[in-house]
Write a protein that holds these residues in place. Structure first.
Motif, PDB file in Angstrom:
ATOM      1  N   GLY A   1       5.771  23.240 -25.613  1.00 36.74           N
ATOM      2  CA  GLY A   1       5.824  22.431 -26.827  1.00 36.74           C
ATOM      3  C   GLY A   1       5.726  20.946 -26.529  1.00 36.74           C
ATOM      4  N   LEU A   2       6.355  20.502 -25.450  1.00 39.20           N
ATOM      5  CA  LEU A   2       6.294  19.088 -25.082  1.00 39.20           C
ATOM      6  C   LEU A   2       4.918  18.695 -24.556  1.00 39.20           C
ATOM      7  CD1 LEU A   2       9.797  18.574 -23.442  1.00 39.20           C
ATOM      8  CD2 LEU A   2       8.981  17.712 -25.652  1.00 39.20           C
ATOM      9  N   ILE A   3       4.272  19.592 -23.823  1.00 39.33           N
ATOM     10  CA  ILE A   3       2.919  19.317 -23.346  1.00 39.33           C
ATOM     11  C   ILE A   3       1.979  19.117 -24.526  1.00 39.33           C
ATOM     12  CG2 ILE A   3       0.915  20.368 -22.201  1.00 39.33           C
ATOM     13  CD1 ILE A   3       2.983  21.621 -20.215  1.00 39.33           C
ATOM     14  N   TRP A   4       2.068  19.991 -25.514  1.00 40.34           N
ATOM     15  CA  TRP A   4       1.219  19.857 -26.696  1.00 40.34           C
ATOM     16  C   TRP A   4       1.587  18.612 -27.496  1.00 40.34           C
ATOM     17  CZ3 TRP A   4      -3.190  22.236 -27.193  1.00 40.34           C
ATOM     18  CH2 TRP A   4      -3.407  23.409 -26.479  1.00 40.34           C
ATOM     19  N   THR A   5       2.867  18.254 -27.505  1.00 40.64           N
ATOM     20  CA  THR A   5       3.284  17.024 -28.179  1.00 40.64           C
ATOM     21  C   THR A   5       2.563  15.824 -27.592  1.00 40.64           C
ATOM     22  OG1 THR A   5       5.485  17.917 -28.678  1.00 40.64           O
ATOM     23  CG2 THR A   5       5.269  15.524 -28.685  1.00 40.64           C
ATOM     24  N   VAL A   6       2.511  15.753 -26.275  1.00 42.20           N
ATOM     25  CA  VAL A   6       1.843  14.630 -25.613  1.00 42.20           C
ATOM     26  C   VAL A   6       0.345  14.641 -25.917  1.00 42.20           C
ATOM     27  CG1 VAL A   6       1.302  13.594 -23.379  1.00 42.20           C
ATOM     28  CG2 VAL A   6       3.603  14.433 -23.830  1.00 42.20           C
ATOM     29  N   LEU A   7      -0.261  15.819 -25.940  1.00 39.78           N
ATOM     30  CA  LEU A   7      -1.683  15.887 -26.296  1.00 39.78           C
ATOM     31  C   LEU A   7      -1.927  15.357 -27.710  1.00 39.78           C
ATOM     32  CD1 LEU A   7      -2.720  19.326 -24.762  1.00 39.78           C
ATOM     33  CD2 LEU A   7      -3.439  17.045 -24.028  1.00 39.78           C
ATOM     34  N   TYR A   8      -1.072  15.739 -28.646  1.00 43.91           N
ATOM     35  CA  TYR A   8      -1.209  15.233 -30.016  1.00 43.91           C
ATOM     36  C   TYR A   8      -0.993  13.727 -30.065  1.00 43.91           C
ATOM     37  CZ  TYR A   8      -0.954  20.096 -31.528  1.00 43.91           C
ATOM     38  OH  TYR A   8      -1.189  21.416 -31.720  1.00 43.91           O
ATOM     39  N   LEU A   9      -0.055  13.229 -29.274  1.00 45.82           N
ATOM     40  CA  LEU A   9       0.186  11.791 -29.247  1.00 45.82           C
ATOM     41  C   LEU A   9      -1.014  11.034 -28.681  1.00 45.82           C
ATOM     42  CD1 LEU A   9       3.919  11.695 -28.154  1.00 45.82           C
ATOM     43  CD2 LEU A   9       2.988  10.895 -30.333  1.00 45.82           C
ATOM     44  N   LEU A  10      -1.697  11.628 -27.716  1.00 42.31           N
ATOM     45  CA  LEU A  10      -2.909  10.996 -27.188  1.00 42.31           C
ATOM     46  C   LEU A  10      -3.997  10.925 -28.263  1.00 42.31           C
ATOM     47  CD1 LEU A  10      -2.998  12.571 -23.622  1.00 42.31           C
ATOM     48  CD2 LEU A  10      -2.734  10.143 -24.170  1.00 42.31           C
ATOM     49  N   VAL A  11      -4.137  11.983 -29.042  1.00 42.70           N
ATOM     50  CA  VAL A  11      -5.096  11.953 -30.153  1.00 42.70           C
ATOM     51  C   VAL A  11      -4.680  10.899 -31.165  1.00 42.70           C
ATOM     52  CG1 VAL A  11      -6.030  13.274 -32.105  1.00 42.70           C
ATOM     53  CG2 VAL A  11      -5.805  14.348 -29.862  1.00 42.70           C
TER      54      VAL A  11
ATOM     55  N   PRO B   1      -5.229   6.911 -35.358  1.00 44.90           N
ATOM     56  CA  PRO B   1      -3.958   6.957 -36.097  1.00 44.90           C
ATOM     57  C   PRO B   1      -4.026   7.770 -37.394  1.00 44.90           C
ATOM     58  CG  PRO B   1      -4.494   4.709 -35.448  1.00 44.90           C
ATOM     59  CD  PRO B   1      -5.689   5.548 -35.137  1.00 44.90           C
ATOM     60  N   HIS B   2      -5.234   8.109 -37.839  1.00 44.98           N
ATOM     61  CA  HIS B   2      -5.382   8.892 -39.072  1.00 44.98           C
ATOM     62  C   HIS B   2      -5.753  10.342 -38.777  1.00 44.98           C
ATOM     63  CE1 HIS B   2      -5.000   5.169 -41.254  1.00 44.98           C
ATOM     64  NE2 HIS B   2      -5.934   4.641 -40.481  1.00 44.98           N
ATOM     65  N   ALA B   3      -5.494  10.801 -37.560  1.00 45.70           N
ATOM     66  CA  ALA B   3      -5.838  12.168 -37.169  1.00 45.70           C
ATOM     67  C   ALA B   3      -4.926  13.199 -37.821  1.00 45.70           C
ATOM     68  CB  ALA B   3      -5.777  12.309 -35.651  1.00 45.70           C
ATOM     69  N   PHE B   4      -3.759  12.750 -38.288  1.00 46.32           N
ATOM     70  CA  PHE B   4      -2.787  13.653 -38.905  1.00 46.32           C
ATOM     71  C   PHE B   4      -2.345  13.081 -40.238  1.00 46.32           C
ATOM     72  CE2 PHE B   4      -2.473  14.155 -34.343  1.00 46.32           C
ATOM     73  CZ  PHE B   4      -2.431  15.521 -34.170  1.00 46.32           C
ATOM     74  N   GLU B   5      -2.288  13.930 -41.241  1.00 43.52           N
ATOM     75  CA  GLU B   5      -1.695  13.520 -42.527  1.00 43.52           C
ATOM     76  C   GLU B   5      -0.213  13.867 -42.475  1.00 43.52           C
ATOM     77  OE1 GLU B   5      -3.634  15.306 -45.840  1.00 43.52           O
ATOM     78  OE2 GLU B   5      -5.511  14.261 -45.475  1.00 43.52           O
ATOM     79  N   GLY B   6       0.608  13.016 -43.048  1.00 41.60           N
ATOM     80  CA  GLY B   6       2.041  13.255 -43.069  1.00 41.60           C
ATOM     81  C   GLY B   6       2.793  12.510 -41.989  1.00 41.60           C
ATOM     82  N   ILE B   7       2.080  11.728 -41.191  1.00 38.55           N
ATOM     83  CA  ILE B   7       2.706  10.899 -40.158  1.00 38.55           C
ATOM     84  C   ILE B   7       2.410   9.454 -40.490  1.00 38.55           C
ATOM     85  CG2 ILE B   7       2.716  10.271 -37.717  1.00 38.55           C
ATOM     86  CD1 ILE B   7       1.976  13.116 -37.083  1.00 38.55           C
TER      87      ILE B   7
ATOM     88  N   PHE C   1       6.984  10.116 -31.739  1.00 41.59           N
ATOM     89  CA  PHE C   1       7.223  11.211 -30.795  1.00 41.59           C
ATOM     90  C   PHE C   1       7.966  12.377 -31.439  1.00 41.59           C
ATOM     91  CE2 PHE C   1       9.410  13.571 -27.532  1.00 41.59           C
ATOM     92  CZ  PHE C   1       8.422  13.761 -26.590  1.00 41.59           C
ATOM     93  N   SER C   2       9.063  12.107 -32.112  1.00 44.55           N
ATOM     94  CA  SER C   2       9.852  13.208 -32.678  1.00 44.55           C
ATOM     95  C   SER C   2       9.093  13.935 -33.781  1.00 44.55           C
ATOM     96  CB  SER C   2      11.206  12.700 -33.188  1.00 44.55           C
ATOM     97  OG  SER C   2      11.018  11.780 -34.228  1.00 44.55           O
ATOM     98  N   THR C   3       8.338  13.198 -34.584  1.00 44.71           N
ATOM     99  CA  THR C   3       7.551  13.831 -35.637  1.00 44.71           C
ATOM    100  C   THR C   3       6.450  14.686 -35.032  1.00 44.71           C
ATOM    101  OG1 THR C   3       7.975  11.918 -37.045  1.00 44.71           O
ATOM    102  CG2 THR C   3       6.193  13.390 -37.717  1.00 44.71           C
ATOM    103  N   MET C   4       5.829  14.207 -33.986  1.00 45.44           N
ATOM    104  CA  MET C   4       4.781  14.981 -33.334  1.00 45.44           C
ATOM    105  C   MET C   4       5.366  16.188 -32.610  1.00 45.44           C
ATOM    106  SD  MET C   4       1.597  14.597 -33.649  1.00 45.44           S
ATOM    107  CE  MET C   4       1.178  12.894 -33.868  1.00 45.44           C
ATOM    108  N   ALA C   5       6.561  16.062 -32.056  1.00 42.61           N
ATOM    109  CA  ALA C   5       7.223  17.215 -31.436  1.00 42.61           C
ATOM    110  C   ALA C   5       7.528  18.272 -32.495  1.00 42.61           C
ATOM    111  CB  ALA C   5       8.500  16.773 -30.728  1.00 42.61           C
TER     112      ALA C   5
ATOM    113  N   THR D   1       6.373  23.589 -34.572  1.00 40.90           N
ATOM    114  CA  THR D   1       6.057  24.459 -35.717  1.00 40.90           C
ATOM    115  C   THR D   1       4.694  25.119 -35.529  1.00 40.90           C
ATOM    116  OG1 THR D   1       5.155  22.612 -37.013  1.00 40.90           O
ATOM    117  CG2 THR D   1       7.467  23.197 -37.388  1.00 40.90           C
ATOM    118  N   THR D   2       3.808  24.476 -34.806  1.00 40.23           N
ATOM    119  CA  THR D   2       2.505  25.080 -34.509  1.00 40.23           C
ATOM    120  C   THR D   2       2.629  26.122 -33.410  1.00 40.23           C
ATOM    121  OG1 THR D   2       1.429  23.011 -35.150  1.00 40.23           O
ATOM    122  CG2 THR D   2       0.122  24.560 -33.886  1.00 40.23           C
TER     123      THR D   2
END
Length: 129
Positions: free
Chosen positions: A43-53, A58-64, A73-77, A82-83
């Protein structure tokens, strides 16, 4: 740079630990705790990948909300776990094609990890008759 180093540290820890926890020795309490720890590392590895994106788009995710990666970081974690667990609440949505690709790849990884853990624990030397 910090995110890249964090990613390398997490993936290195996962690789070393996975070999010892999933494919060697008998099932005991340490192996079960180690399996849970590996799941959390995923889960943390994927969190870092999402943070890199997020860092590059900065508009890669809605709701952040806007901000730097440390504030997100915590929102992306939360999104990552959940994913990974296939819960997918939907309050955060990947809209960038790369972010979407990573999201469904994480879902598949989470499912396969659970299958591998169960098969590894069931087929360990202690459980053979």
């Amino acid at each position: 740079m910090t995110l890249a180093l964090f990613f390398l540290a997490l993936t290195g820890a996962f690789r070393v630990s996975a070999r010892r926890i999933l494919f060697e020795g008998e099932v005991d309490a340490n192996k079960i705790v180690g399996s849970v720890t590996l799941y959390l590392l995923l889960g943390l590895i994927w969190t870092v990948l999402y943070l890199l994106v997020f860092l590059f788009d900065p508009h890669a995710f809605e709701g952040i909300g806007e901000g730097n990666w440390m504030h997100s970081f915590s929102t992306m974690a939360y999104f990552s776990f959940t994913t990974l667990t296939t819960l997918g609440i939907g309050d955060i949505v990947a809209v960038n094609p790369i972010a979407r690709f990573l999201a469904y790849l994480e879902t598949i990884t989470g499912l396969f990890y659970l299958a591998i853990v169960v098969s590894s624990l069931v087929s360990s030397p202690r459980n053979r008759t």
